[in-house]
Design an enzyme around this catalytic site. Structure first.
Site, PDB file in Angstrom:
ATOM      1  N   ASP A 160      -9.546  -5.510   3.440  1.00 25.32           N
ATOM      2  CA  ASP A 160      -8.243  -5.602   2.776  1.00 25.32           C
ATOM      3  C   ASP A 160      -7.250  -6.438   3.601  1.00 25.32           C
ATOM      4  OD1 ASP A 160      -6.431  -4.990   0.746  1.00 25.32           O
ATOM      5  OD2 ASP A 160      -6.926  -2.860   0.744  1.00 25.32           O
ATOM      6  N   ASP A 200      -3.823  -5.679  -7.556  1.00 21.79           N
ATOM      7  CA  ASP A 200      -4.589  -4.484  -7.959  1.00 21.79           C
ATOM      8  C   ASP A 200      -4.541  -4.245  -9.464  1.00 21.79           C
ATOM      9  OD1 ASP A 200      -4.881  -4.200  -5.262  1.00 21.79           O
ATOM     10  OD2 ASP A 200      -4.187  -2.128  -5.189  1.00 21.79           O
TER      11      ASP A 200
HETATM   12  C1  GLA Z   1      -5.324  -2.309  -1.713  1.00 30.62           C
HETATM   13  C2  GLA Z   1      -6.563  -2.863  -2.412  1.00 30.62           C
HETATM   14  C3  GLA Z   1      -7.157  -1.773  -3.299  1.00 30.62           C
HETATM   15  C4  GLA Z   1      -7.524  -0.575  -2.454  1.00 30.62           C
HETATM   16  C5  GLA Z   1      -6.302  -0.081  -1.686  1.00 30.62           C
HETATM   17  C6  GLA Z   1      -6.668   0.976  -0.653  1.00 30.62           C
HETATM   18  O1  GLA Z   1      -4.308  -2.028  -2.607  1.00 30.62           O
HETATM   19  O2  GLA Z   1      -6.252  -3.997  -3.158  1.00 30.62           O
HETATM   20  O3  GLA Z   1      -8.302  -2.268  -3.974  1.00 30.62           O
HETATM   21  O4  GLA Z   1      -8.547  -0.930  -1.569  1.00 30.62           O
HETATM   22  O5  GLA Z   1      -5.662  -1.141  -0.982  1.00 30.62           O
HETATM   23  O6  GLA Z   1      -5.569   1.409   0.090  1.00 30.62           O
END
Ligand code: GLA
Length: 396
Positions: A155, A211
């Site tokens: 990430d 996301d």
């Molecule tokens: C980010 C990523 C998500 C997930 C969260 C976990 O938002 O884009 O897919 O992995 O972190 O905290």
């Protein structure tokens, strides 16, 4: 390679460069030749709900529900499995959530004939404020390999000021390569630094968008996207995706409750049309028959997994009515007639939009009705429900 082979591949490379937008190389670690398929804990369980029981159950369900037979393979723990580092910097596992440790869990997943994935972050902390990998890349990669990890998602939260995405992800790629274990590398920087331009030789997949949210049409100020927002972001970057290196529109929300059955079918169809990684994000132990029928529609999965690995794109837009097409290895096309409007509508795909002459006879098969609809000349039209797709193959 003989002289002719050198000439042909040189010519193909020159044509690709001339066409623009094709990454110079794809990551040469032998994995993800077709888009990865599996399950990831985040969309349903997030930080609060994740623990080893949830992961074991996901593996059990993947093996017993038919998902494994349909092609799903990776069981991936997302954020919140780690709590800190010990005196020598080794990552410490959250003993409350994972009392048996990660190695035992990986072994369990492998015992089901599945593969095991885990999550980290390029910065100081993950998005849920667990320790990130910065400065520990080689140490962490070695640990993952020792545990039997087959897939790493990394990430982009809590980075240092000015931290460079390309060099940060290159560092982890190199650390993974050093372990000698083939580990699928999933880059997750949400499309912030246009990873499609540089990540082809670094990761096997990269998030191209923020996301996903469990909704058809919604946009969050912090970057969260509904399904239709993601469709628009994916269109136009199709030339950067291919075997070993995929644009990733994020994990699936099928079965999480925010999309109705029609919308869920459209979501799944469009991800397949994109050659997207198919990572179920729901509770596999609690699936309705509709959810199962969507996630295990083998005809739609075959479109996603087509050997040519082309990401489909939009070929026609008439307001909220759209036609999307994906070239297939056998010369056919997968076509999605997509209705983003609030009312049912008839949508028509013309052969010319698919790159075919209008005189061509082609056989059309409906991939949700599981029915041949016959031989058509020039075009195919169908009534499409609101927020739905009709997905067909068109084969000359
Ligand atoms: C980010 C990523 C998500 C997930 C969260 C976990 O938002 O884009 O897919 O992995 O972190 O905290």
């Amino acid at each position: 390679m003989n002289l002719r082979g050198v000439f042909v591949s040189g010519f193909v490379a020159a044509v690709m460069v001339a066409l623009g937008g094709v990454p110079a190389h794809s990551l040469d670690n032998g994995v993800a030749r077709t888009p990865p398929m599996g399950w990831n804990s985040w969309n349903k369980f997030a930080c609060k709900g994740i623990n080893e029981k949830v992961v074991r159950e996901a593996a059990d369900q993947m093996a017993s529900s038919g998902m494994k037979d349909a092609g799903y393979q990776y069981v991936v723990i997302d954020d919140c499995w780690q709590t800190g580092r010990d005196a020598v910097g080794n990552i410490v596992v959250d003993a409350e959530k994972f009392p048996g440790g990660i190695k035992a869990l990986a072994d369990y997943v492998h015992s089901k004939g599945l593969k095991f994935g885990i999550y980290t972050d390029v910065g100081t902390m993950t998005c849920a404020k667990r320790p990130g990998s910065i400065g520990h890349e080689y140490q962490d990669a070695r640990q993952y390999a020792a545990w039997g990890v087959d897939y790493l998602k990394e990430d982009w939260c809590n980075t240092l000021p000015g931290q460079n995405a390309e060099s940060s992800y290159t560092l982890m790629r190199n650390a993974l390569a050093e372990t000698g274990r083939p580990i699928l590398f999933s880059i997750c920087e949400w499309g912030s630094n246009k990873p499609w331009l540089w990540a082809g030789s670094i990761g096997n997949m990269w998030r191209a968008t923020g996301d996903i949210q469990d909704c058809w049409n919604c946009k969050k100020d912090w970057g969260g996207n509904g399904v239709v927002q993601i469709l628009d972001l994916m269109n136009g970057i199709e030339s950067y995706s291919g075997p070993g290196h995929w644009n990733d529109p994020d994990m699936l929300e099928v079965g999480n409750g925010g999309l109705n059955t029609t919308e869920s079918r459209a979501h799944f169809s469009m991800w397949a049309l994109f050659s997207a990684p198919l990572l179920a994000g729901n509770d596999l132990g609690n699936m309705s028959p509709e959810t199962k029928a969507i996630l295990m529609n083998k005809e739609v999965i075959a479109i996603d997994q087509d050997a040519m690995g082309v990401q489909g794109h939009r070929v026609k837009k008439m307001g909220d009515l759209e036609v999307w097409s994906k070239q297939l290895a056998d010369g056919g096309r997968a076509v999605a007639l997509l209705n983003r409007s609030e009312k049912p509508a008839t949508i028509s795909a013309d052969w010319q939009d698919l790159g075919y002459p209008s005189k061509l006879n082609a056989s059309v098969r409906d991939l949700w009705a599981h029915k041949d609809v016959g031989s058509k000349t020039g075009s195919y039209s169908a009534e499409v429900p609101s927020h739905g797709v009709v997905m067909v193959t068109v084969k000359p």
